[in-house]
Design an enzyme around this catalytic site. Sequence first.
Site, PDB file in Angstrom:
ATOM      1  N   SER A  88      23.979 -23.712  17.447  1.00 42.34           N
ATOM      2  CA  SER A  88      22.738 -24.067  16.760  1.00 42.34           C
ATOM      3  C   SER A  88      22.589 -23.247  15.481  1.00 42.34           C
ATOM      4  O   SER A  88      23.387 -22.351  15.199  1.00 42.34           O
ATOM      5  CB  SER A  88      21.532 -23.814  17.678  1.00 42.34           C
ATOM      6  OG  SER A  88      21.284 -22.421  17.795  1.00 42.34           O
ATOM      7  N   SER A  90      20.055 -21.206  14.715  1.00 46.26           N
ATOM      8  CA  SER A  90      19.023 -20.171  14.845  1.00 46.26           C
ATOM      9  C   SER A  90      19.406 -18.848  14.201  1.00 46.26           C
ATOM     10  O   SER A  90      18.544 -18.005  13.962  1.00 46.26           O
ATOM     11  CB  SER A  90      18.677 -19.948  16.316  1.00 46.26           C
ATOM     12  OG  SER A  90      19.752 -19.319  16.991  1.00 46.26           O
ATOM     13  N   LYS A 145      21.261 -13.642  19.522  1.00 45.13           N
ATOM     14  CA  LYS A 145      20.167 -13.277  18.624  1.00 45.13           C
ATOM     15  C   LYS A 145      20.412 -11.857  18.106  1.00 45.13           C
ATOM     16  O   LYS A 145      21.363 -11.186  18.490  1.00 45.13           O
ATOM     17  CB  LYS A 145      18.818 -13.304  19.361  1.00 45.13           C
ATOM     18  CG  LYS A 145      18.463 -14.627  20.023  1.00 45.13           C
ATOM     19  CD  LYS A 145      18.193 -15.740  19.053  1.00 45.13           C
ATOM     20  CE  LYS A 145      17.883 -17.046  19.783  1.00 45.13           C
ATOM     21  NZ  LYS A 145      17.780 -18.193  18.855  1.00 45.13           N
TER      22      LYS A 145
END
Length: 298
Positions: A88, A90, A145
Amino acid sequence: MANTFSLILVIVTLVTGIIWALEKFVWAKKRQQKLDEILAQTKELDPSLQRQVLPQPWWVENSVSIFPVIALVLIVRSFIFEPFQIPSGSMKPTLLIGDFILVEKFAYGLKDPVTHTQFLAIGKPKRGDIAVFRYPPDPSVDYIKRVVGLPGDIVRYSPDKRICIQPKGATECKIVPQSNRVRSDLKSNVAPMEQLDEQLGQVKHHILINPWRMDNPMNYKPRPGVNEWVVPEGHYFMMGDNRDNSADSRYWGFVPEANLVGKAVAIWVSFEFNRSPDSVLPSWIPTGVRLNRIGQIH
Protein backbone atom coordinates in the site's frame (compact mmCIF):
# COMPACT_ATOMS: atom_id res chain seq x y z
CA MET A 1 0.15 -15.75 5.06
CA ALA A 2 3.65 -15.02 6.38
CA ASN A 3 2.91 -16.91 9.62
CA THR A 4 1.52 -19.87 7.67
CA PHE A 5 4.61 -19.98 5.47
CA SER A 6 6.85 -19.88 8.55
CA LEU A 7 4.98 -22.83 10.06
CA ILE A 8 5.21 -24.82 6.81
CA LEU A 9 8.93 -24.04 6.53
CA VAL A 10 9.58 -25.22 10.09
CA ILE A 11 7.60 -28.45 9.54
CA VAL A 12 9.39 -29.23 6.25
CA THR A 13 12.77 -28.51 7.86
CA LEU A 14 11.95 -30.72 10.84
CA VAL A 15 10.72 -33.65 8.72
CA THR A 16 13.60 -33.54 6.22
CA GLY A 17 16.05 -33.06 9.10
CA ILE A 18 14.81 -36.20 10.86
CA ILE A 19 15.07 -38.18 7.62
CA TRP A 20 18.55 -36.75 6.98
CA ALA A 21 19.70 -37.76 10.48
CA LEU A 22 18.20 -41.25 10.21
CA GLU A 23 19.80 -41.76 6.81
CA LYS A 24 23.21 -40.55 7.98
CA PHE A 25 23.38 -42.37 11.30
CA VAL A 26 21.07 -45.41 10.90
CA TRP A 27 19.84 -46.41 7.44
CA ALA A 28 23.09 -45.78 5.53
CA LYS A 29 25.04 -47.84 8.09
CA LYS A 30 22.56 -50.71 7.81
CA ARG A 31 22.82 -50.68 4.01
CA GLN A 32 26.61 -50.64 4.26
CA GLN A 33 26.50 -53.57 6.66
CA LYS A 34 24.37 -55.58 4.23
CA LEU A 35 26.67 -54.61 1.38
CA ASP A 36 29.69 -55.80 3.34
CA GLU A 37 27.95 -59.13 3.90
CA ILE A 38 27.26 -59.49 0.15
CA LEU A 39 30.83 -58.56 -0.75
CA ALA A 40 32.14 -61.12 1.71
CA GLN A 41 30.30 -63.77 -0.27
CA THR A 42 30.86 -62.52 -3.84
CA LYS A 43 34.29 -60.89 -3.32
CA GLU A 44 33.44 -58.25 -5.94
CA LEU A 45 30.29 -56.31 -6.93
CA ASP A 46 29.83 -53.79 -9.73
CA PRO A 47 28.90 -50.26 -8.43
CA SER A 48 25.74 -50.19 -10.59
CA LEU A 49 24.67 -53.50 -9.08
CA GLN A 50 25.35 -52.16 -5.61
CA ARG A 51 22.72 -49.46 -6.12
CA GLN A 52 20.25 -52.05 -7.40
CA VAL A 53 20.84 -54.44 -4.54
CA LEU A 54 20.60 -51.75 -1.85
CA PRO A 55 18.63 -48.86 -3.35
CA GLN A 56 18.12 -45.61 -1.50
CA PRO A 57 14.36 -44.74 -1.49
CA TRP A 58 13.51 -41.69 -3.61
CA TRP A 59 11.93 -39.85 -0.69
CA VAL A 60 15.07 -40.35 1.40
CA GLU A 61 17.29 -39.17 -1.45
CA ASN A 62 15.17 -36.05 -2.00
CA SER A 63 14.97 -35.24 1.72
CA VAL A 64 18.73 -35.59 2.15
CA SER A 65 19.27 -33.28 -0.85
CA ILE A 66 16.89 -30.49 0.14
CA PHE A 67 17.39 -30.47 3.93
CA PRO A 68 20.56 -28.28 3.92
CA VAL A 69 18.89 -25.77 1.58
CA ILE A 70 15.63 -25.64 3.56
CA ALA A 71 17.51 -25.35 6.85
CA LEU A 72 19.59 -22.45 5.51
CA VAL A 73 16.45 -20.67 4.26
CA LEU A 74 14.78 -21.15 7.65
CA ILE A 75 17.77 -19.75 9.55
CA VAL A 76 18.19 -16.72 7.26
CA ARG A 77 14.47 -15.93 7.06
CA SER A 78 13.75 -16.45 10.76
CA PHE A 79 16.77 -14.84 12.38
CA ILE A 80 18.68 -12.67 9.87
CA PHE A 81 16.73 -11.17 6.95
CA GLU A 82 13.23 -11.67 5.59
CA PRO A 83 11.85 -10.18 2.35
CA PHE A 84 8.60 -8.22 2.38
CA GLN A 85 6.56 -6.53 -0.33
CA ILE A 86 5.03 -3.08 0.16
CA PRO A 87 1.32 -3.52 -0.61
CA SER A 88 0.00 0.00 0.00
CA GLY A 89 0.93 3.68 -0.17
CA SER A 90 0.84 4.37 3.59
CA MET A 91 4.62 4.87 3.73
CA LYS A 92 4.94 7.17 0.70
CA PRO A 93 7.23 8.80 -0.26
CA THR A 94 9.73 6.62 1.65
CA LEU A 95 8.34 3.31 0.40
CA LEU A 96 6.23 2.83 -2.71
CA ILE A 97 3.86 0.12 -3.85
CA GLY A 98 6.04 -2.42 -5.63
CA ASP A 99 9.07 -1.99 -3.38
CA PHE A 100 10.47 -5.28 -2.11
CA ILE A 101 12.36 -4.71 1.13
CA LEU A 102 14.68 -6.61 3.44
CA VAL A 103 13.75 -6.68 7.11
CA GLU A 104 16.48 -7.22 9.68
CA LYS A 105 14.93 -9.86 11.94
CA PHE A 106 17.56 -9.74 14.71
CA ALA A 107 17.31 -5.96 15.21
CA TYR A 108 14.71 -6.28 17.96
CA GLY A 109 15.73 -9.67 19.36
CA LEU A 110 15.64 -13.28 18.19
CA LYS A 111 12.26 -15.02 18.28
CA ASP A 112 10.92 -18.50 17.72
CA PRO A 113 9.53 -18.39 14.13
CA VAL A 114 6.32 -20.24 15.09
CA THR A 115 5.26 -18.93 18.51
CA HIS A 116 7.14 -15.59 18.16
CA THR A 117 8.48 -15.99 21.69
CA GLN A 118 11.69 -14.04 22.18
CA PHE A 119 14.61 -16.11 23.40
CA LEU A 120 17.42 -13.57 22.99
CA ALA A 121 17.14 -9.81 23.57
CA ILE A 122 19.40 -7.83 21.24
CA GLY A 123 17.98 -4.34 20.74
CA LYS A 124 14.95 -2.09 21.01
CA PRO A 125 13.22 0.06 18.39
CA LYS A 126 14.53 3.62 18.12
CA ARG A 127 12.48 6.65 17.31
CA GLY A 128 12.38 7.02 13.54
CA ASP A 129 12.92 3.32 12.74
CA ILE A 130 10.79 1.78 10.00
CA ALA A 131 9.41 -1.32 11.69
CA VAL A 132 7.49 -4.35 10.48
CA PHE A 133 5.09 -5.78 13.03
CA ARG A 134 2.09 -8.02 13.36
CA TYR A 135 -1.07 -5.90 13.18
CA PRO A 136 -2.52 -5.87 16.73
CA PRO A 137 -6.20 -6.33 15.74
CA ASP A 138 -5.21 -9.24 13.44
CA PRO A 139 -1.74 -10.68 14.18
CA SER A 140 -1.85 -12.82 11.01
CA VAL A 141 -1.31 -9.63 8.97
CA ASP A 142 2.05 -7.83 8.77
CA TYR A 143 2.12 -4.00 8.84
CA ILE A 144 4.94 -1.54 8.26
CA LYS A 145 5.08 1.93 9.85
CA ARG A 146 7.56 4.35 11.40
CA VAL A 147 8.26 4.30 15.14
CA VAL A 148 7.08 7.63 16.59
CA GLY A 149 6.36 7.01 20.26
CA LEU A 150 8.46 4.90 22.65
CA PRO A 151 7.28 3.32 25.91
CA GLY A 152 6.34 6.05 28.40
CA ASP A 153 6.13 8.84 25.79
CA ILE A 154 3.24 11.24 25.47
CA VAL A 155 2.45 11.84 21.79
CA ARG A 156 0.23 14.62 20.46
CA TYR A 157 -0.89 15.16 16.85
CA SER A 158 -2.21 18.65 16.18
CA PRO A 159 -4.73 19.77 13.52
CA ASP A 160 -1.85 21.43 11.59
CA LYS A 161 -0.34 17.94 11.16
CA ARG A 162 2.60 18.35 13.51
CA ILE A 163 3.77 15.79 16.05
CA CYS A 164 4.69 16.80 19.59
CA ILE A 165 6.50 14.28 21.80
CA GLN A 166 7.06 14.39 25.54
CA PRO A 167 9.58 11.61 26.27
CA LYS A 168 9.29 9.55 29.41
CA GLY A 169 10.54 11.59 32.38
CA ALA A 170 10.51 14.92 30.47
CA THR A 171 8.43 17.89 31.62
CA GLU A 172 7.65 19.45 28.25
CA CYS A 173 6.43 18.38 24.85
CA LYS A 174 8.78 19.11 21.94
CA ILE A 175 7.46 19.60 18.44
CA VAL A 176 9.07 17.32 15.85
CA PRO A 177 10.93 19.59 13.38
CA GLN A 178 9.51 19.91 9.86
CA SER A 179 11.06 21.82 6.95
CA ASN A 180 11.33 22.18 3.16
CA ARG A 181 7.64 22.04 2.33
CA VAL A 182 7.33 21.41 -1.42
CA ARG A 183 4.60 20.32 -3.77
CA SER A 184 4.87 16.59 -4.42
CA ASP A 185 4.54 14.75 -7.71
CA LEU A 186 2.33 12.29 -5.84
CA LYS A 187 -1.35 13.21 -5.77
CA SER A 188 -4.38 12.28 -3.74
CA ASN A 189 -7.80 11.83 -5.27
CA VAL A 190 -8.71 15.47 -4.76
CA ALA A 191 -5.57 17.61 -4.51
CA PRO A 192 -1.79 17.69 -4.93
CA MET A 193 0.15 16.43 -1.92
CA GLU A 194 2.86 18.33 -0.09
CA GLN A 195 6.20 16.79 0.87
CA LEU A 196 8.14 17.85 3.96
CA ASP A 197 11.33 16.84 5.72
CA GLU A 198 10.82 15.58 9.26
CA GLN A 199 13.34 14.77 12.00
CA LEU A 200 12.40 11.95 14.37
CA GLY A 201 15.24 11.31 16.78
CA GLN A 202 18.37 10.89 14.66
CA VAL A 203 16.38 10.00 11.53
CA LYS A 204 15.59 12.60 8.88
CA HIS A 205 12.98 11.46 6.39
CA HIS A 206 10.25 12.67 4.05
CA ILE A 207 6.53 12.72 4.82
CA LEU A 208 3.48 13.47 2.70
CA ILE A 209 0.48 15.48 3.80
CA ASN A 210 -2.76 16.46 2.12
CA PRO A 211 -3.28 20.14 3.04
CA TRP A 212 -6.99 19.87 2.29
CA ARG A 213 -7.73 16.84 4.42
CA MET A 214 -8.32 16.98 8.16
CA ASP A 215 -8.28 14.11 10.65
CA ASN A 216 -11.46 13.30 12.49
CA PRO A 217 -10.33 12.89 16.13
CA MET A 218 -13.51 10.98 16.90
CA ASN A 219 -11.94 8.07 15.01
CA TYR A 220 -8.89 8.05 17.27
CA LYS A 221 -8.26 5.14 19.62
CA PRO A 222 -8.31 4.40 22.49
CA ARG A 223 -9.89 7.76 23.43
CA PRO A 224 -12.16 9.09 20.67
CA GLY A 225 -11.91 12.87 20.32
CA VAL A 226 -8.56 13.11 22.18
CA ASN A 227 -5.43 13.77 20.07
CA GLU A 228 -3.03 12.70 22.84
CA TRP A 229 -1.65 9.23 23.46
CA VAL A 230 0.26 7.96 26.49
CA VAL A 231 2.33 5.03 25.26
CA PRO A 232 2.18 2.12 27.74
CA GLU A 233 5.31 0.30 28.84
CA GLY A 234 6.24 -2.44 26.41
CA HIS A 235 4.34 -0.74 23.56
CA TYR A 236 5.07 1.59 20.63
CA PHE A 237 3.16 4.29 18.75
CA MET A 238 3.45 3.90 14.97
CA MET A 239 2.57 6.27 12.13
CA GLY A 240 2.81 6.11 8.35
CA ASP A 241 4.85 8.69 6.43
CA ASN A 242 1.80 9.31 4.22
CA ARG A 243 0.08 10.98 7.15
CA ASP A 244 -3.39 11.44 5.67
CA ASN A 245 -3.54 8.01 4.03
CA SER A 246 -2.34 5.71 6.78
CA ALA A 247 -4.26 3.46 9.14
CA ASP A 248 -1.88 3.58 12.10
CA SER A 249 -1.71 3.87 15.88
CA ARG A 250 -3.98 6.91 15.80
CA TYR A 251 -6.82 4.66 14.70
CA TRP A 252 -6.16 1.21 16.18
CA GLY A 253 -3.86 1.79 19.17
CA PHE A 254 -0.40 0.72 20.27
CA VAL A 255 1.91 -2.07 19.07
CA PRO A 256 3.02 -4.52 21.77
CA GLU A 257 6.73 -5.32 21.77
CA ALA A 258 5.84 -8.99 21.26
CA ASN A 259 4.35 -8.09 17.85
CA LEU A 260 7.58 -6.63 16.46
CA VAL A 261 9.00 -8.54 13.46
CA GLY A 262 12.05 -6.49 12.54
CA LYS A 263 13.53 -3.31 11.11
CA ALA A 264 13.28 -2.43 7.40
CA VAL A 265 16.80 -1.68 6.18
CA ALA A 266 16.97 -1.92 2.38
CA ILE A 267 15.08 -2.13 -0.90
CA TRP A 268 16.37 -5.08 -2.93
CA VAL A 269 14.12 -4.57 -5.97
CA SER A 270 11.34 -2.16 -6.93
CA PHE A 271 8.72 -2.81 -9.61
CA GLU A 272 6.32 -0.43 -11.35
CA PHE A 273 2.71 -1.47 -11.90
CA ASN A 274 1.34 1.03 -14.40
CA ARG A 275 -0.60 -1.34 -16.62
CA SER A 276 -3.67 0.19 -18.30
CA PRO A 277 -7.10 -1.28 -17.48
CA ASP A 278 -7.57 -2.52 -21.06
CA SER A 279 -4.29 -4.48 -21.06
CA VAL A 280 -4.57 -8.21 -21.81
CA LEU A 281 -1.91 -8.95 -19.19
CA PRO A 282 -2.78 -9.33 -15.48
CA SER A 283 -2.29 -6.25 -13.29
CA TRP A 284 0.19 -8.09 -11.04
CA ILE A 285 2.76 -8.37 -13.83
CA PRO A 286 5.29 -5.49 -13.48
CA THR A 287 5.61 -2.90 -16.22
CA GLY A 288 9.13 -1.84 -15.26
CA VAL A 289 11.90 -1.85 -12.67
CA ARG A 290 12.84 1.25 -10.63
CA LEU A 291 16.59 0.69 -10.42
CA ASN A 292 17.17 4.04 -8.74
CA ARG A 293 15.28 2.85 -5.64
CA ILE A 294 17.47 -0.20 -4.96
CA GLY A 295 19.63 0.18 -1.86
CA GLN A 296 19.28 1.52 1.66
CA ILE A 297 15.99 3.02 2.80
CA HIS A 298 16.27 6.77 3.35
